[in-house]
Design an enzyme around this catalytic site. Structure first.
Site, PDB file in Angstrom:
ATOM      1  N   ASN A 127       0.822  -1.212   0.000  1.00  0.00           N
ATOM      2  CA  ASN A 127       0.000   0.000   0.000  1.00  0.00           C
ATOM      3  C   ASN A 127       0.858   1.264   0.000  1.00  0.00           C
ATOM      4  O   ASN A 127       1.982   1.228   0.497  1.00  0.00           O
ATOM      5  CB  ASN A 127      -0.891  -0.003   1.255  1.00  0.00           C
ATOM      6  CG  ASN A 127      -2.175  -0.758   0.996  1.00  0.00           C
ATOM      7  OD1 ASN A 127      -2.794  -0.597  -0.054  1.00  0.00           O
ATOM      8  ND2 ASN A 127      -2.586  -1.570   1.950  1.00  0.00           N
ATOM      9  N   ARG A 158     -14.809  -9.223   0.329  1.00  0.00           N
ATOM     10  CA  ARG A 158     -15.337  -8.850   1.638  1.00  0.00           C
ATOM     11  C   ARG A 158     -16.801  -8.458   1.577  1.00  0.00           C
ATOM     12  O   ARG A 158     -17.623  -8.911   2.372  1.00  0.00           O
ATOM     13  CB  ARG A 158     -14.590  -7.605   2.072  1.00  0.00           C
ATOM     14  CG  ARG A 158     -13.958  -7.733   3.385  1.00  0.00           C
ATOM     15  CD  ARG A 158     -13.159  -6.512   3.664  1.00  0.00           C
ATOM     16  NE  ARG A 158     -11.874  -6.910   4.178  1.00  0.00           N
ATOM     17  CZ  ARG A 158     -10.842  -6.112   4.298  1.00  0.00           C
ATOM     18  NH1 ARG A 158     -10.930  -4.851   3.881  1.00  0.00           N
ATOM     19  NH2 ARG A 158      -9.735  -6.555   4.818  1.00  0.00           N
ATOM     20  N   HIS A 182      -8.400   1.905  -4.464  1.00  0.00           N
ATOM     21  CA  HIS A 182      -8.539   1.161  -3.207  1.00  0.00           C
ATOM     22  C   HIS A 182      -8.419   2.098  -2.005  1.00  0.00           C
ATOM     23  O   HIS A 182      -7.518   2.919  -1.939  1.00  0.00           O
ATOM     24  CB  HIS A 182      -7.451   0.080  -3.148  1.00  0.00           C
ATOM     25  CG  HIS A 182      -7.308  -0.610  -1.832  1.00  0.00           C
ATOM     26  ND1 HIS A 182      -8.231  -1.509  -1.348  1.00  0.00           N
ATOM     27  CD2 HIS A 182      -6.332  -0.545  -0.891  1.00  0.00           C
ATOM     28  CE1 HIS A 182      -7.825  -1.972  -0.170  1.00  0.00           C
ATOM     29  NE2 HIS A 182      -6.674  -1.398   0.132  1.00  0.00           N
TER      30      HIS A 182
END
Ligand code: NAD
Ligand code: NAG
Ligand code: NAG
Ligand code: NAG
Length: 313
Positions: A127, A158, A182
């Site tokens: 990330n 999810r 994201h």
């Protein structure tokens, strides 16, 4: 390999074998996804410890994957390179400073692997995933379709799970794409959500789903896991394993994956067909005007950050 097994010899490298890289290796071994796993980390003791621990797993699984330590350069010669290298926040460091440190790690990792094997696929997990995928794509020297990021794949998995829990429908019968950049600006495409192909708002009694709360819960999940246990290794490792087997088996699965968007000059997730050559083709998603506007706005913001970083280098 057993006689008659026609599966080709395949190698996956994992660069950065901390919590996420270690768990990804574990998932790949249990799934017998590759013939050989190459583990790379700047922390040599950690790397060698992971090699020994994971070799014990490999010995116990039928079809045994070989696990060994490797250099960055060797990693660049594998079928797939999974990048899970990262840095912990240091006391006193600002967000911007940490971001720059993350970017320099990505630059040094990709730089040390070049030149890549010409058909290598790079999968960025670190990330901020879309920013780092954009950087990796630019400096890798590989075709754009061969550099991807895990992007919003985990978020889609999810949300599907959250909907399954709410409705009692099996997760495998639910489709609900999460796309875009994201994190805070990712977008749930509710207009494309279906249960076994039927529009979700026509399949369920009215008011079954609180769209905004579900989207929030999906976004907040990582943070709450990190608060509780310091890292989120298991969910993402299962996603990594699934992406790697889609690629090596050239399966044609459709999933939201971060990849280069020519219209915006940076990488973020839209559904694509995945195969041995990486991104085979983008699958269009019907976006309403709000969804389109949200994606455009966050993509432009990301592009600005990418441009600013390029100027600094
Ligand atoms: N995309 C997603 O959905 C998702 C989900 C979970 C975690 N992540 C990301 O995965 C990354 C790893 O997380 P973690 O919890 O495993 O962190 P970690 O600190 O446990 O592991 C990172 C490892 O990278 C290594 N490393 C640093 N620089 C390196 C270099 N130049 N070459 C090789 N190795 C290097 C470190 O030594 C360390 O072992 C983070 O960026 C995290 O945010 C992404
Ligand atoms: C930097 O990377 C770490 C993990 O590697 C991640 O948790 C953090 O969110 C990143 N921070 C920024 C500002 O990019
Ligand atoms: C279901 O969703 C679609 C797309 O978002 C919308 O056009 C339609 O009006 C909705 N139907 C109902 C019954 O809410
Ligand atoms: C998610 O986090 C935001 C901001 O931290 C908070 O306002 C919201 O209530 C949370 N939502 C859920 C469903 O936990």
């Amino acid at each position: 390999m057993s006689p008659g097994n026609t599966k080709q010899f395949s190698q996956i490298a994992i660069v950065g074998v901390g919590q996420v890289g270690g768990a990804a290796a574990y998932a790949l071994i249990l799934g017998s996804v590759a013939s050989e796993l190459l583990l790379v980390d700047v922390k040599v003791d950690l790397r060698d410890g992971q090699v020994r621990d994971l070799s014990d797993v490999a010995y116990s699984v039928n079809g045994g994957t070989r696990v060994r330590a490797a250099t960055h350069h060797e990693a660049g010669q594998c079928d797939i390179v999974v990048i899970t290298a990262g840095s912990r926040w240091s006391i006193g460091e600002t967000n911007i400073q940490h971001m720059h440190r993350n970017v320099s790690i990505m630059r040094s990792v990709v730089g040390a692997m070049r030149p890549f094997r010409s058909d290598a696929i790079v999968l960025v997990v670190s990330n901020p995933v879309d920013l780092l995928t954009s950087i990796a794509q630019e400096i890798s020297g590989l075709p754009k379709s061969q550099v991807l990021g895990s992007g919003t794949f985990l978020d889609s998995v999810r949300l599907r799970g959250l909907l399954a829990d709410k409705t009692g429908v099996a997760a495998s019968s639910i489709q609900v794409p999460v796309v875009g950049v994201h994190g805070d600006s990712q977008v749930v495409v509710w207009s494309a959500a279906t249960i076994n192909g039927m529009p979700i708002n026509k399949s369920l009694p009215p008011d079954t789903l609180q769209h905004a709360d579900l989207a929030d819960e999906c976004k907040n999940r990582s943070e709450s896991i990190i608060r509780a246990k310091g890292a989120t290794p298991f969910g993402i490792s299962s996603v990594v394993s699934s992406i790697c087997s889609s690629i090596l088996l050239d399966r044609g699965d459709v999933e939201p994956i971060s990849h280069f968007q020519p219209e915006f000059g940076c990488c973020f997730s839209l559904p694509v067909i995945l195969g041995r050559k990486g991104i085979i083709r983008v699958i269009g998603v019907p976006l309403d005007s709000h969804e389109q506007a949200d994606i455009t706005q966050s993509a432009k913001r990301l592009r600005d950050v990418v441009e600013r970083i390029q100027k600094d280098h």
